[in-house]
Motif scaffolding. Structure first.
Motif, PDB file in Angstrom:
ATOM      1  N   LYS A 125      -1.588  -1.129  -2.922  1.00 25.98           N
ATOM      2  CA  LYS A 125      -2.035  -2.011  -1.843  1.00 25.98           C
ATOM      3  C   LYS A 125      -1.094  -1.908  -0.641  1.00 25.98           C
ATOM      4  O   LYS A 125      -1.544  -1.839   0.501  1.00 25.98           O
ATOM      5  CB  LYS A 125      -2.129  -3.454  -2.323  1.00 25.98           C
ATOM      6  CG  LYS A 125      -2.627  -4.411  -1.247  1.00 25.98           C
ATOM      7  CD  LYS A 125      -2.732  -5.820  -1.748  1.00 25.98           C
ATOM      8  CE  LYS A 125      -3.246  -6.818  -0.744  1.00 25.98           C
ATOM      9  NZ  LYS A 125      -3.177  -6.516   0.651  1.00 25.98           N
ATOM     10  N   ILE A 126       0.205  -1.892  -0.894  1.00 28.64           N
ATOM     11  CA  ILE A 126       1.176  -1.757   0.197  1.00 28.64           C
ATOM     12  C   ILE A 126       0.953  -0.437   0.932  1.00 28.64           C
ATOM     13  O   ILE A 126       0.939  -0.391   2.169  1.00 28.64           O
ATOM     14  CB  ILE A 126       2.625  -1.859  -0.332  1.00 28.64           C
ATOM     15  CG1 ILE A 126       2.907  -3.283  -0.816  1.00 28.64           C
ATOM     16  CG2 ILE A 126       3.633  -1.435   0.737  1.00 28.64           C
ATOM     17  CD1 ILE A 126       4.221  -3.428  -1.584  1.00 28.64           C
ATOM     18  N   ILE A 127       0.762   0.639   0.179  1.00 32.75           N
ATOM     19  CA  ILE A 127       0.544   1.954   0.798  1.00 32.75           C
ATOM     20  C   ILE A 127      -0.742   1.949   1.618  1.00 32.75           C
ATOM     21  O   ILE A 127      -0.763   2.375   2.778  1.00 32.75           O
ATOM     22  CB  ILE A 127       0.521   3.061  -0.276  1.00 32.75           C
ATOM     23  CG1 ILE A 127       1.894   3.171  -0.941  1.00 32.75           C
ATOM     24  CG2 ILE A 127       0.101   4.398   0.338  1.00 32.75           C
ATOM     25  CD1 ILE A 127       1.896   3.943  -2.246  1.00 32.75           C
ATOM     26  N   ARG A 128      -1.818   1.451   1.022  1.00 34.95           N
ATOM     27  CA  ARG A 128      -3.112   1.401   1.715  1.00 34.95           C
ATOM     28  C   ARG A 128      -3.016   0.571   2.997  1.00 34.95           C
ATOM     29  O   ARG A 128      -3.416   1.022   4.074  1.00 34.95           O
ATOM     30  CB  ARG A 128      -4.188   0.839   0.777  1.00 34.95           C
ATOM     31  CG  ARG A 128      -5.579   0.813   1.391  1.00 34.95           C
ATOM     32  CD  ARG A 128      -6.661   0.334   0.433  1.00 34.95           C
ATOM     33  NE  ARG A 128      -6.337  -0.925  -0.224  1.00 34.95           N
ATOM     34  CZ  ARG A 128      -5.998  -1.048  -1.514  1.00 34.95           C
ATOM     35  NH1 ARG A 128      -5.952   0.004  -2.306  1.00 34.95           N
ATOM     36  NH2 ARG A 128      -5.728  -2.219  -2.036  1.00 34.95           N
ATOM     37  N   ASP A 129      -2.469  -0.629   2.900  1.00 37.59           N
ATOM     38  CA  ASP A 129      -2.359  -1.506   4.060  1.00 37.59           C
ATOM     39  C   ASP A 129      -1.476  -0.877   5.136  1.00 37.59           C
ATOM     40  O   ASP A 129      -1.761  -1.003   6.336  1.00 37.59           O
ATOM     41  CB  ASP A 129      -1.799  -2.879   3.663  1.00 37.59           C
ATOM     42  CG  ASP A 129      -2.762  -3.682   2.800  1.00 37.59           C
ATOM     43  OD1 ASP A 129      -3.949  -3.291   2.689  1.00 37.59           O
ATOM     44  OD2 ASP A 129      -2.311  -4.693   2.226  1.00 37.59           O
ATOM     45  N   THR A 130      -0.423  -0.210   4.717  1.00 37.42           N
ATOM     46  CA  THR A 130       0.508   0.404   5.668  1.00 37.42           C
ATOM     47  C   THR A 130      -0.137   1.545   6.435  1.00 37.42           C
ATOM     48  O   THR A 130      -0.085   1.581   7.663  1.00 37.42           O
ATOM     49  CB  THR A 130       1.778   0.892   4.947  1.00 37.42           C
ATOM     50  OG1 THR A 130       2.418  -0.229   4.314  1.00 37.42           O
ATOM     51  CG2 THR A 130       2.748   1.554   5.917  1.00 37.42           C
TER      52      THR A 130
END
Length: 134
Positions: A125-130
């Protein structure tokens, strides 16, 4: 990485191994005895599959390729002046996740072997959102 062979890093590694030996700490790496080693490999394979599946959901305009084996993975991004591996890794760091830029378009992802499914999903999720924020 290239910097792993410096004298200070080597000394730290030796001391870490001494602590493991003295305190008989169980390691979650390939030196585990038979059945634990297999369980660790299966867990890395399963969680890597989950991570890559989540990363594949990111728009192809932001991540052109997702690749890896087990928990050693990478995303390939279309390199631009305002969007490259270095900038993505800086933004990931600011969002609580450490990754390694390689060349200008590859972000290496290597979570610890002791990571669990909930944490893998949080990382994805962090990677996707970033990357979608670029």
């Amino acid at each position: 990485s290239t910097f792993g062979g410096n004298p200070l890093a080597c000394r730290v590694g030796i001391e870490a191994l001494n602590v493991v030996e003295i305190h008989r700490i169980q390691l979650f790496v390939s030196i585990l005895p038979g059945s634990r080693r297999g369980a660790t490999r299966r867990n890395a394979f399963r969680l890597g599959h989950i991570l890559r599946g989540e990363l594949e959901k990111i728009s192809k305009t932001k991540v052109t390729t997702v690749r890896g084996k087990g928990l050693l993975n990478a995303i390939v991004i279309p390199e631009r002046e305002d969007y490259n591996a270095w900038l993505v890794c800086l933004r990931l760091r600011d969002n609580g996740l450490l990754a390694k830029p390689t060349h200008g378009s590859i972000v290496r992802l290597a979570p610890p072997l002791v990571i669990n499914e909930e944490q893998i999903l949080e990382c994805a999720k962090i990677i996707r959102d970033t990357v979608e924020a670029f």
